[in-house]
Design a protein around this motif. Structure first.
Motif, mmCIF file in Angstrom:
data_model
loop_
_atom_site.group_PDB
_atom_site.id
_atom_site.type_symbol
_atom_site.label_atom_id
_atom_site.label_comp_id
_atom_site.label_asym_id
_atom_site.label_seq_id
_atom_site.Cartn_x
_atom_site.Cartn_y
_atom_site.Cartn_z
ATOM 1 N N SER A 118 0.860 -1.181 0.000
ATOM 2 C CA SER A 118 0.000 0.000 0.000
ATOM 3 C C SER A 118 0.899 1.233 0.000
ATOM 4 N N PRO A 119 0.987 1.970 -1.107
ATOM 5 C CA PRO A 119 1.876 3.140 -1.159
ATOM 6 C C PRO A 119 1.526 4.156 -0.070
ATOM 7 N N CYS A 120 2.528 4.754 0.534
ATOM 8 C CA CYS A 120 2.275 5.737 1.589
ATOM 9 C C CYS A 120 3.036 7.023 1.327
ATOM 10 N N PHE A 121 2.759 8.017 2.134
ATOM 11 C CA PHE A 121 3.306 9.363 1.976
ATOM 12 C C PHE A 121 4.830 9.405 1.975
ATOM 13 N N LYS A 122 5.487 8.406 2.562
ATOM 14 C CA LYS A 122 6.945 8.444 2.592
ATOM 15 C C LYS A 122 7.549 8.318 1.193
ATOM 16 N N LEU A 123 6.833 7.678 0.274
ATOM 17 C CA LEU A 123 7.305 7.620 -1.112
ATOM 18 C C LEU A 123 7.250 8.999 -1.754
ATOM 19 N N SER A 124 6.250 9.788 -1.381
ATOM 20 C CA SER A 124 6.177 11.164 -1.871
ATOM 21 C C SER A 124 7.321 11.992 -1.298
ATOM 22 N N GLN A 129 7.784 14.592 -4.652
ATOM 23 C CA GLN A 129 6.588 14.809 -5.470
ATOM 24 C C GLN A 129 5.384 14.621 -4.550
ATOM 25 N N ASP A 130 4.629 15.687 -4.312
ATOM 26 C CA ASP A 130 3.576 15.641 -3.301
ATOM 27 C C ASP A 130 2.547 14.537 -3.528
ATOM 28 N N ASP A 131 2.326 14.176 -4.783
ATOM 29 C CA ASP A 131 1.285 13.199 -5.083
ATOM 30 C C ASP A 131 1.835 11.865 -5.559
ATOM 31 N N PHE A 132 3.119 11.614 -5.329
ATOM 32 C CA PHE A 132 3.709 10.405 -5.911
ATOM 33 C C PHE A 132 3.050 9.129 -5.396
ATOM 34 N N ALA A 133 2.759 9.060 -4.102
ATOM 35 C CA ALA A 133 2.108 7.857 -3.560
ATOM 36 C C ALA A 133 0.771 7.618 -4.248
ATOM 37 N N ARG A 219 -3.049 7.712 4.668
ATOM 38 C CA ARG A 219 -1.905 6.911 4.221
ATOM 39 C C ARG A 219 -1.129 7.614 3.110
ATOM 40 N N LEU A 220 -1.841 8.241 2.183
ATOM 41 C CA LEU A 220 -1.204 8.818 1.012
ATOM 42 C C LEU A 220 -0.624 10.208 1.245
ATOM 43 N N PHE A 221 -1.210 10.965 2.179
ATOM 44 C CA PHE A 221 -0.853 12.378 2.283
ATOM 45 C C PHE A 221 -0.516 12.848 3.695
ATOM 46 N N SER A 222 -0.365 11.952 4.651
ATOM 47 C CA SER A 222 -0.242 12.422 6.033
ATOM 48 C C SER A 222 1.038 13.194 6.290
ATOM 49 N N LEU A 223 2.113 12.962 5.532
ATOM 50 C CA LEU A 223 3.339 13.743 5.739
ATOM 51 C C LEU A 223 3.076 15.212 5.409
ATOM 52 N N LYS A 224 2.373 15.470 4.305
ATOM 53 C CA LYS A 224 2.032 16.834 3.930
ATOM 54 C C LYS A 224 1.109 17.446 4.981
ATOM 55 N N THR A 225 0.157 16.658 5.468
ATOM 56 C CA THR A 225 -0.769 17.166 6.477
ATOM 57 C C THR A 225 -0.027 17.560 7.737
ATOM 58 N N ARG A 226 0.934 16.749 8.154
ATOM 59 C CA ARG A 226 1.676 17.041 9.371
ATOM 60 C C ARG A 226 2.568 18.264 9.228
ATOM 61 N N SER A 227 3.041 18.543 8.002
ATOM 62 C CA SER A 227 3.967 19.649 7.812
ATOM 63 C C SER A 227 3.258 20.987 7.682
ATOM 64 N N ASN A 228 1.935 20.979 7.496
ATOM 65 C CA ASN A 228 1.176 22.212 7.345
ATOM 66 C C ASN A 228 0.709 22.751 8.694
#
Length: 228
Positions: A118-124, A129-133, A219-228
């Protein structure tokens, strides 16, 4: 059918691009012990969602990297075997011809396919690339995971030899899980696949109960969510 693998292991490290991760792995050239929890010397950063008996090994098809190089030419040097943190890399095994429940002999060990990755935000974070996952999930080129049925010693000289074929391909599993609207018959079909991991079994049961597909946003975007 048999396929010679490249093999990789790595420790958990702290990175600027995605915090703690074990995606940065090194090639294994000698024989190595495979336990119920994976290759000796390999680690997972977040054991809530990585590792464990049903996710002891990660496999990613090496031929997919050529497609990522074409799609992201500026990242060509990044896209090579082990870039996505896989333990096993091969040519010839893809989501289309690997099935949930497939059993392989590898050296003196025996392993079984349990679920797609299951791709996750760490791949982004890795690719910046913000949407890579999300793009990877949409492509279906996501790889798969194994459990270890029999522990043993493995190496790059030992081919993966198919012993038993499962009923539903990883590609079909990905389509049902990530690309299609909720469908009870398909959900039941996936749920009945021998060898399906406990976590995916629980997810499919919940879908049957709620009659809807869970959100992938965290799963896909939580890194971006945490950084905002």
């Amino acid at each position: 059918m048999s396929y010679l693998p490249l093999v990789f292991i790595g420790p958990t490290i702290t990175t600027d691009y995605c915090g703690e991760t074990a995606m940065e792995k090194r090639a294994v050239v000698d024989s190595i012990e495979l336990t119920n929890l994976g290759l000796v010397g390999d680690e997972q950063a977040d054991k809530r969602v990585h590792g464990g008996p049903d996710r002891a090994l990660c496999h990613y098809p090496r031929e997919h990297y050529e497609l990522w190089q074409m799609q992201y030419p500026e990242l060509k040097s990044l896209f090579r075997a082990s870039a996505f943190g896989e333990n096993i890399s091969t040519i010839g095994m893809t989501e289309e011809n690997v099935h949930i429940g497939d059993v392989y002999q590898w050296g003196t060990a025996i392993i079984q396919v349990t679920q797609p990755r299951s791709p996750c935000f760490k791949l982004s974070g890795l690719t910046q690339q913000d949407d890579f996952a999300l793009v990877m999930q949409g492509s279906g080129k996501i790889g798969w995971l194994y459990r270890v049925i029999k522990v043993g010693v493995v190496s790059v000289k030992d081919p993966l030899v198919l012993l038993n074929r499962g009923s539903i391909s990883v590609a079909e599993t990905v389509a049902i899980a990530f690309h299609q609207d909720y469908n009870e018959a398909n959900t039941q079909r996936l749920l009945s696949a021998a060898g399906l991991s406990a976590s995916w079994t629980a997810t499919m049961i919940k879908r049957l109960q709620t009659k809807q597909i869970e959100s992938f946003e965290r799963r896909l975007f939580s890194l971006k969510t945490r950084s905002n």
